[in-house]
Design a protein around this motif. Sequence first.
Motif, PDB file in Angstrom:
ATOM      1  N   GLN A  30       0.831  -1.208   0.000  1.00 33.26           N
ATOM      2  CA  GLN A  30       0.000   0.000   0.000  1.00 33.26           C
ATOM      3  C   GLN A  30       0.863   1.255   0.000  1.00 33.26           C
ATOM      4  O   GLN A  30       0.545   2.241  -0.681  1.00 33.26           O
ATOM      5  CB  GLN A  30      -0.929  -0.022   1.209  1.00 33.26           C
ATOM      6  N   SER A  34       1.197   4.114  -3.027  1.00 32.42           N
ATOM      7  CA  SER A  34       1.108   5.562  -2.805  1.00 32.42           C
ATOM      8  C   SER A  34       2.271   6.287  -3.471  1.00 32.42           C
ATOM      9  O   SER A  34       2.096   7.382  -4.022  1.00 32.42           O
ATOM     10  CB  SER A  34       1.092   5.854  -1.296  1.00 32.42           C
ATOM     11  N   GLN A  37       1.845   6.237  -7.388  1.00 37.53           N
ATOM     12  CA  GLN A  37       0.850   7.205  -7.849  1.00 37.53           C
ATOM     13  C   GLN A  37       1.431   8.600  -8.009  1.00 37.53           C
ATOM     14  O   GLN A  37       0.894   9.419  -8.752  1.00 37.53           O
ATOM     15  CB  GLN A  37      -0.336   7.221  -6.888  1.00 37.53           C
ATOM     16  N   GLU A  38       2.543   8.862  -7.306  1.00 33.19           N
ATOM     17  CA  GLU A  38       3.238  10.154  -7.438  1.00 33.19           C
ATOM     18  C   GLU A  38       4.254  10.152  -8.573  1.00 33.19           C
ATOM     19  O   GLU A  38       4.898  11.173  -8.836  1.00 33.19           O
ATOM     20  CB  GLU A  38       3.955  10.492  -6.130  1.00 33.19           C
ATOM     21  N   CYS A 200       0.008   6.068   9.662  1.00 33.21           N
ATOM     22  CA  CYS A 200      -0.188   5.481   8.334  1.00 33.21           C
ATOM     23  C   CYS A 200      -0.758   4.075   8.522  1.00 33.21           C
ATOM     24  O   CYS A 200      -0.023   3.089   8.516  1.00 33.21           O
ATOM     25  CB  CYS A 200       1.146   5.431   7.580  1.00 33.21           C
ATOM     26  N   GLN A 377      -7.352   4.682   1.177  1.00 35.56           N
ATOM     27  CA  GLN A 377      -6.054   5.012   0.603  1.00 35.56           C
ATOM     28  C   GLN A 377      -6.076   6.412  -0.010  1.00 35.56           C
ATOM     29  O   GLN A 377      -5.048   7.103  -0.021  1.00 35.56           O
ATOM     30  CB  GLN A 377      -5.653   3.980  -0.457  1.00 35.56           C
ATOM     31  N   SER A 378      -7.215   6.834  -0.500  1.00 39.30           N
ATOM     32  CA  SER A 378      -7.326   8.168  -1.092  1.00 39.30           C
ATOM     33  C   SER A 378      -7.082   9.262  -0.058  1.00 39.30           C
ATOM     34  O   SER A 378      -6.771  10.406  -0.422  1.00 39.30           O
ATOM     35  CB  SER A 378      -8.700   8.356  -1.735  1.00 39.30           C
ATOM     36  N   GLY A 381      -2.773   7.855   1.468  1.00 40.96           N
ATOM     37  CA  GLY A 381      -1.673   7.895   0.504  1.00 40.96           C
ATOM     38  C   GLY A 381      -1.168   9.311   0.264  1.00 40.96           C
ATOM     39  O   GLY A 381       0.032   9.595   0.439  1.00 40.96           O
TER      40      GLY A 381
END
Length: 434
Positions: A30, A34, A37-38, A200, A377-378, A381
């Motif tokens: 997870q 995150s 996604q960056e 987290c 996660q939205s 993350g």
Amino acid sequence: MSLPCPTHVLIIGYVWPEPRSSAAGGHMMQIIESFLQEGWHITFSSPAGIGEHKADLAALGIAEVNIELNNSSFDAFISDLAPDIVLFDRFMMEEQFGWRVEKHCPNALRVLETSDLQSLRDARHLQLKAHLKDHPEQDDFSRLFAPSPVQTFEHMADADLAQREIAAIYRSDLNLMISEYEIDLLIEQFHVPAALLHWCPLMVDKVPTEFVPFEQRQHFLSIGNFRHAPNWDAVLWMKTQVWPLIRQELPDAQLHIYGAYTPPKATALHNPKQGFHVLNWAEDALAVMSSARICLAPLRFGAGIKGKIADAMLCGTPNVTTPVGAEGMHGDMPWAGAIEQSASAIAAAAVELYQNPQAWQNAQQNGQALLQARYLQSDHGPALVQRINACRAGLEQHRRNNFTGAMLRHHQHKSTQYMSQWIEAKNSARPLTS
């Protein structure tokens, strides 16, 4: 005008992640998601052997590198890689490689993924052993489950494991904490600055709205990696005390126990006549969880938050657990099942939920609400990425504010460095054998 170089993350794994075998492996994936996604570049390295359920990191575009303990080859590797961020997977990796990272990449942000406080879990294990020795017939564990934070600190503080783990937390620029309870413990009892800690928890992509209905489900289920000591203790407690009480009320009930790396001592407990089934590793944990009516998680010790319980909520499966199992998972919100402190109370709650469709439905709805409020996660993350970027932007002052960490790095890393170099020199001086 040239575009800025993408952020490069090096992860030093205690093990290669196995998201379908353990909550720790799932949490690591997870975190990785995150970062991906960056658009960050990731290299995953580990000195561990490859497990049979390892995630396919290469398919995600992640470079994989095997590294060695006590070997200066890591120095050349990290110097060439020059990562912007180094994430240590559990404190043992910070102990082993932290001084090398600081020496060769001093400007890299050092992040520790604690997974859970291992020293807390270890202290609780010792307390349970002492309790069982002094009160072998006692079924009520309420005193064991409800120590004050001061008492917990006193049980932990003198242990070598706690001193090592807390030192690693101080030495790191940022520590990822999965449990709010552990954050409070570190701040209030160990006086760790809040600036070093970031909440987290486990993360979910979305909260399902449709589940297998009550009438189409059957049986009880328990799931967890058998290499994890709290899971094995829970299986033994179910076998000897909890499950016989459930069977008294539900003679045809079955308990299906799934776990990765099932040892012979676990398979020896398999007894279909008692409805007690040890079924090894589940190929699809969410599928078997979705078909079960109740998840049992009678954990008598442990730390962090529990992946099996998060999975149960994700599948709309009410769970029955202990205060240790529920710790750090629900804040002030209603629980997705029942929290009990004795075998008899756990059995009674499990039987009630198994037979009562309305209570079962209410527990399922509580689980949905918990996931929506605390585990998306939205939410977590982007919050993680934002916290990391903030630390990087003010890294010099951030480290200056953490004088205790700087002091520990100065002394501990020197001793660790000399020990590592001595081990490497000793290994290289061994005569070859024919």
